[in-house]
Write an enzyme that holds these catalytic residues in place. Structure first.
Site, PDB file in Angstrom:
ATOM      1  N   SER A   1       7.990 -19.720  33.889  1.00 51.07           N
ATOM      2  CA  SER A   1       6.561 -20.016  33.772  1.00 51.07           C
ATOM      3  C   SER A   1       6.213 -21.190  34.682  1.00 51.07           C
ATOM      4  O   SER A   1       6.730 -22.284  34.502  1.00 51.07           O
ATOM      5  CB  SER A   1       6.208 -20.361  32.320  1.00 51.07           C
ATOM      6  OG  SER A   1       6.471 -19.269  31.472  1.00 51.07           O
TER       7      SER A   1
ATOM      8  N   GLU B   1       4.427 -26.641  35.710  1.00 50.56           N
ATOM      9  CA  GLU B   1       5.560 -27.089  34.897  1.00 50.56           C
ATOM     10  C   GLU B   1       6.675 -27.667  35.761  1.00 50.56           C
ATOM     11  O   GLU B   1       7.260 -28.695  35.401  1.00 50.56           O
ATOM     12  CB  GLU B   1       6.119 -25.939  34.057  1.00 50.56           C
ATOM     13  CG  GLU B   1       5.313 -25.619  32.819  1.00 50.56           C
ATOM     14  CD  GLU B   1       6.093 -24.780  31.838  1.00 50.56           C
ATOM     15  OE1 GLU B   1       7.329 -24.824  31.862  1.00 50.56           O
ATOM     16  OE2 GLU B   1       5.460 -24.062  31.038  1.00 50.56           O
TER      17      GLU B   1
ATOM     18  N   ARG C   1       5.764 -29.675  26.420  1.00 51.59           N
ATOM     19  CA  ARG C   1       6.421 -29.638  27.735  1.00 51.59           C
ATOM     20  C   ARG C   1       6.451 -31.027  28.372  1.00 51.59           C
ATOM     21  O   ARG C   1       6.265 -31.177  29.577  1.00 51.59           O
ATOM     22  CB  ARG C   1       5.722 -28.644  28.675  1.00 51.59           C
ATOM     23  CG  ARG C   1       5.714 -27.217  28.175  1.00 51.59           C
ATOM     24  CD  ARG C   1       7.117 -26.625  28.005  1.00 51.59           C
ATOM     25  NE  ARG C   1       7.036 -25.294  27.447  1.00 51.59           N
ATOM     26  CZ  ARG C   1       7.052 -25.028  26.139  1.00 51.59           C
ATOM     27  NH1 ARG C   1       7.181 -26.021  25.268  1.00 51.59           N
ATOM     28  NH2 ARG C   1       6.968 -23.806  25.699  1.00 51.59           N
TER      29      ARG C   1
END
Length: 355
Positions: A252, A348, A174
């Site tokens: 998420s 995130e 990520r």
């Protein structure tokens, strides 16, 4: 990093105020004081000139991975470049290029329809093609880096187009080169994918192995098709994750934390139900959703911000939430998880500073 040609002509850009409430998947109330839309690469030289008049530039794709403030003072750039084309049909891969403004899920569906398999595990991820390398999106056993060839990006400061390969993009979990650059410095205009020939199914992820339709297909000699995997991923995601069109969310909200083998063993001894996955580098990825659920947050709320009742990893806007509400909830969850497990969860989404 190679430099690519840019158009000789320019198209003007006219900034105007823009309500961004419907343009971010969390549905946070937000107004941009100056917003422009990029729908032609011929606008890029003019964009570099325009950007010099603002203290900051916010590049906005699908708005699916952002926490936006009530007001954005700098220049907001909406990327709306469109187009998909086959660049090369190699013996070992299809090389496919998609413009940055293409909707990611629609692009994945189009590649399958054209017989360019390989992105099916990444179905239904919200956002645009241009945002996909920034986050190095991933799901169900495949990351964008696994299917990446190169990308084209405009350097706003230098006023030039460059082509970057995977090494130059610095992909990690990520993460990428772009997440460590000044905000608004780079505008990704197109991404090129390497889709392997012959195609091979990626079915190692537990949710895929448990899917009844895929399990039946795996028992057959031919195995499942890419389309079957695409459909299964869509079914699983629909069952687990809320639709942003129905309730605001950014998918998420926290990364799955990576820990050392020693940390994992200590946690497992204290918490036998710990959900973890071995990584190629020897570390373990912990299921952030499980950690949050164990702290009792699933389905709970703080004011207008809440945790989804089916997926503890998803924070939702219950109606009228603002950035401060979302971040206060995130901070409370982080504190509880760290107190119980000694693990710090990392958000995130990009948290955009307000005016």
């Amino acid at each position: 990093m190679s430099i690519s040609a840019v158009p000789d002509h320019e198209k003007s850009l006219h900034p105007a105020a823009q309500d961004l409430t419907a343009l971010n998947t969390l549905g946070l109330e937000c107004t941009a004081r100056a917003c422009v839309t990029l729908d032609d690469v011929a606008q890029l030289p003019a964009l570099s000139q325009l950007a010099q008049r603002y203290r900051s530039v916010l590049v906005l794709g699908g708005g699916s991975n952002m926490v936006l403030p009530r007001d954005v003072d700098g220049l907001v750039l909406r990327v709306a470049l469109r187009g998909v084309r086959l660049l090369e049909a190699r013996t070992d891969a299809w090389i496919v290029e998609a413009a940055a403004g293409e909707v990611w899920h629609e692009f994945v569906a189009e590649t399958l329809a054209r017989g360019w398999d390989g992105l099916e595990n990444l179905a239904l991820i919200p956002g645009t093609v241009g945002a996909s390398p920034v986050q190095n999106i991933g799901a169900y056993g495949v990351e964008l880096a696994d299917r990446f060839e190169s990308l084209l990006a405009w350097d706003l400061a230098q006023g030039r187009m460059v082509e970057m390969n995977a090494a130059e993009c610095g992909f990690a979990y990520r993460d990428s080169f772009f997440k460590h650059q000044p905000a608004g410095r780079w505008v990704i205009t197109a991404v090129r994918f390497r889709l392997p020939r012959p195609w091979r199914a990626v079915l190692g992820y537990p949710d895929l192995q448990r899917h009844a339709g895929l399990a039946a297909a795996m028992a057959q000699a031919a195995g499942p098709t890419a389309r079957m995997i695409f459909d299964a991923v869509c079914e699983i995601r629909h069952a687990k994750l809320p639709d942003p069109a129905r309730i605001g969310n950014a998918g998420s909200f926290f990364k799955n934390p990576l820990v050392s083998p020693e940390q994992r063993e200590a946690l497992l001894a204290a918490h036998p139900g710990l959900v973890s996955y071995a990584q190629a580098d020897g570390r373990y990825k912990l299921a952030a959703g499980w950690l949050i659920d164990q702290c009792g947050w699933k389905g709970r709320a703080l004011g207008a911000a809440g945790v989804h009742e089916r997926q503890a990893l998803v924070l939702v806007n219950r109606g009228g939430a603002r950035a401060d509400d979302i971040m206060a909830l995130a901070a409370a969850i982080q504190a509880d998880v760290q107190a119980r497990f000694g693990v710090l969860l990392e958000p995130e989404p990009v948290v955009v500073a307000g005016a």
